[in-house]
Scaffold this motif. Sequence first.
Motif, PDB file in Angstrom:
ATOM      1  N   ILE A   1     106.577 -41.691 -36.606  1.00  0.00           N
ATOM      2  CA  ILE A   1     107.186 -41.224 -35.367  1.00  0.00           C
ATOM      3  C   ILE A   1     108.145 -42.312 -34.899  1.00  0.00           C
ATOM      4  CG2 ILE A   1     106.770 -40.517 -32.979  1.00  0.00           C
ATOM      5  CD1 ILE A   1     103.943 -39.654 -33.882  1.00  0.00           C
ATOM      6  N   PRO A   2     109.450 -42.022 -34.864  1.00  0.00           N
ATOM      7  CA  PRO A   2     110.417 -43.045 -34.440  1.00  0.00           C
ATOM      8  C   PRO A   2     110.106 -43.535 -33.018  1.00  0.00           C
ATOM      9  CG  PRO A   2     111.549 -41.150 -35.389  1.00  0.00           C
ATOM     10  CD  PRO A   2     110.111 -40.761 -35.220  1.00  0.00           C
ATOM     11  N   VAL A   3     110.424 -44.788 -32.766  1.00  0.00           N
ATOM     12  CA  VAL A   3     110.202 -45.363 -31.445  1.00  0.00           C
ATOM     13  C   VAL A   3     111.044 -44.605 -30.428  1.00  0.00           C
ATOM     14  CG1 VAL A   3     110.468 -47.447 -30.043  1.00  0.00           C
ATOM     15  CG2 VAL A   3     109.681 -47.633 -32.409  1.00  0.00           C
ATOM     16  N   GLY A   4     110.444 -44.260 -29.318  1.00  0.00           N
ATOM     17  CA  GLY A   4     111.157 -43.558 -28.259  1.00  0.00           C
ATOM     18  C   GLY A   4     110.263 -43.354 -27.065  1.00  0.00           C
ATOM     19  N   GLU A   5     110.858 -42.973 -25.955  1.00  0.00           N
ATOM     20  CA  GLU A   5     110.102 -42.657 -24.750  1.00  0.00           C
ATOM     21  C   GLU A   5     109.849 -41.153 -24.744  1.00  0.00           C
ATOM     22  OE1 GLU A   5     112.096 -44.253 -21.338  1.00  0.00           O
ATOM     23  OE2 GLU A   5     111.466 -46.279 -21.828  1.00  0.00           O
ATOM     24  N   TYR A   6     108.736 -40.769 -25.323  1.00  0.00           N
ATOM     25  CA  TYR A   6     108.419 -39.362 -25.539  1.00  0.00           C
ATOM     26  C   TYR A   6     107.735 -38.727 -24.334  1.00  0.00           C
ATOM     27  CZ  TYR A   6     109.521 -39.967 -30.459  1.00  0.00           C
ATOM     28  OH  TYR A   6     110.176 -40.208 -31.645  1.00  0.00           O
TER      29      TYR A   6
ATOM     30  N   GLU B   1     108.922 -35.160 -27.392  1.00  0.00           N
ATOM     31  CA  GLU B   1     110.377 -35.073 -27.352  1.00  0.00           C
ATOM     32  C   GLU B   1     110.944 -36.267 -26.595  1.00  0.00           C
ATOM     33  OE1 GLU B   1     113.722 -31.737 -26.189  1.00  0.00           O
ATOM     34  OE2 GLU B   1     111.621 -31.157 -26.303  1.00  0.00           O
ATOM     35  N   CYS B   2     111.976 -36.893 -27.190  1.00  0.00           N
ATOM     36  CA  CYS B   2     112.721 -37.953 -26.520  1.00  0.00           C
ATOM     37  C   CYS B   2     114.209 -37.625 -26.660  1.00  0.00           C
ATOM     38  CB  CYS B   2     112.380 -39.328 -27.085  1.00  0.00           C
ATOM     39  SG  CYS B   2     112.971 -39.653 -28.763  1.00  0.00           S
ATOM     40  N   ASN B   3     115.063 -38.547 -26.310  1.00  0.00           N
ATOM     41  CA  ASN B   3     116.507 -38.289 -26.357  1.00  0.00           C
ATOM     42  C   ASN B   3     117.017 -37.949 -27.745  1.00  0.00           C
ATOM     43  OD1 ASN B   3     116.771 -38.697 -23.630  1.00  0.00           O
ATOM     44  ND2 ASN B   3     117.323 -40.844 -23.820  1.00  0.00           N
ATOM     45  N   GLU B   4     116.433 -38.547 -28.775  1.00  0.00           N
ATOM     46  CA  GLU B   4     116.957 -38.381 -30.129  1.00  0.00           C
ATOM     47  C   GLU B   4     116.101 -37.541 -31.070  1.00  0.00           C
ATOM     48  OE1 GLU B   4     118.482 -41.975 -32.029  1.00  0.00           O
ATOM     49  OE2 GLU B   4     118.145 -43.008 -30.116  1.00  0.00           O
ATOM     50  N   TYR B   5     114.800 -37.488 -30.827  1.00  0.00           N
ATOM     51  CA  TYR B   5     113.891 -36.889 -31.804  1.00  0.00           C
ATOM     52  C   TYR B   5     112.917 -35.900 -31.171  1.00  0.00           C
ATOM     53  CZ  TYR B   5     115.392 -40.818 -34.672  1.00  0.00           C
ATOM     54  OH  TYR B   5     116.141 -41.720 -35.371  1.00  0.00           O
TER      55      TYR B   5
ATOM     56  N   SER C   1     104.391 -53.975 -27.201  1.00  0.00           N
ATOM     57  CA  SER C   1     105.459 -53.227 -27.885  1.00  0.00           C
ATOM     58  C   SER C   1     105.688 -51.865 -27.221  1.00  0.00           C
ATOM     59  CB  SER C   1     105.108 -53.041 -29.358  1.00  0.00           C
ATOM     60  OG  SER C   1     104.001 -52.163 -29.480  1.00  0.00           O
ATOM     61  N   ASN C   2     105.163 -51.708 -25.995  1.00  0.00           N
ATOM     62  CA  ASN C   2     105.316 -50.463 -25.241  1.00  0.00           C
ATOM     63  C   ASN C   2     104.730 -49.267 -26.006  1.00  0.00           C
ATOM     64  OD1 ASN C   2     105.991 -49.183 -22.868  1.00  0.00           O
ATOM     65  ND2 ASN C   2     108.034 -48.627 -23.586  1.00  0.00           N
ATOM     66  N   PHE C   3     103.629 -49.509 -26.712  1.00  0.00           N
ATOM     67  CA  PHE C   3     102.937 -48.481 -27.491  1.00  0.00           C
ATOM     68  C   PHE C   3     103.907 -47.765 -28.438  1.00  0.00           C
ATOM     69  CE2 PHE C   3     100.563 -49.017 -23.542  1.00  0.00           C
ATOM     70  CZ  PHE C   3      99.331 -49.366 -24.053  1.00  0.00           C
ATOM     71  N   SER C   4     104.713 -48.554 -29.126  1.00  0.00           N
ATOM     72  CA  SER C   4     105.800 -48.023 -29.964  1.00  0.00           C
ATOM     73  C   SER C   4     105.313 -47.171 -31.129  1.00  0.00           C
ATOM     74  CB  SER C   4     106.680 -49.162 -30.479  1.00  0.00           C
ATOM     75  OG  SER C   4     105.926 -50.029 -31.297  1.00  0.00           O
ATOM     76  N   ASN C   5     104.074 -47.319 -31.542  1.00  0.00           N
ATOM     77  CA  ASN C   5     103.574 -46.501 -32.660  1.00  0.00           C
ATOM     78  C   ASN C   5     103.216 -45.079 -32.215  1.00  0.00           C
ATOM     79  OD1 ASN C   5     102.899 -46.683 -35.582  1.00  0.00           O
ATOM     80  ND2 ASN C   5     100.908 -45.984 -34.844  1.00  0.00           N
ATOM     81  N   THR C   6     102.992 -44.889 -30.938  1.00  0.00           N
ATOM     82  CA  THR C   6     102.692 -43.603 -30.304  1.00  0.00           C
ATOM     83  C   THR C   6     101.310 -43.058 -30.638  1.00  0.00           C
ATOM     84  OG1 THR C   6     105.047 -43.043 -30.278  1.00  0.00           O
ATOM     85  CG2 THR C   6     103.525 -41.250 -29.844  1.00  0.00           C
TER      86      THR C   6
END
Length: 132
Positions: free
Chosen positions: A12-17, A34-38, A74-79
């Motif tokens: 899962i790409p890094v993003g604010e989902y 869902e985030c801005n890109e993915y 890492s702002n929970f980047s792995n999700t």
Amino acid sequence: MEQWEEVYKNTIPVGEYQALVKNGEESGLFIKLECNEYIANINFGIVSAFRMFDEGIVLAGIFDENEITKYKKSNFSNTIYKIKDGEFGNFIKKTSNEIYDYLGLSHFVIITINYVIEVISEWEPSIEISKK
């Protein structure tokens, strides 16, 4: 002692989902991130249990503080993470009369900007990623 493990690292790409969660008796548990890109579609199928909290403010007191601190950097980047010996997993294990171990259930947590979702499942989720 509670331990978190990053699973499906870099899937899962890094993003604010933000999350949309659907659950049904026949369709099972489906989580759309869902985030801005993915867009990430996570399908667990039929699960044994799940719980969901609004926003990440509930992390304190529910999860091990050392594990939270480790991944918060890492702002929970792995999700998505797998938890061993977690409070929710142990509750389900205690109430299931040995079914938890018999079925080989796993405890997952998904952290997004609007929800914290815990899942107890016999199966690994399928994850599909698409660009917007």
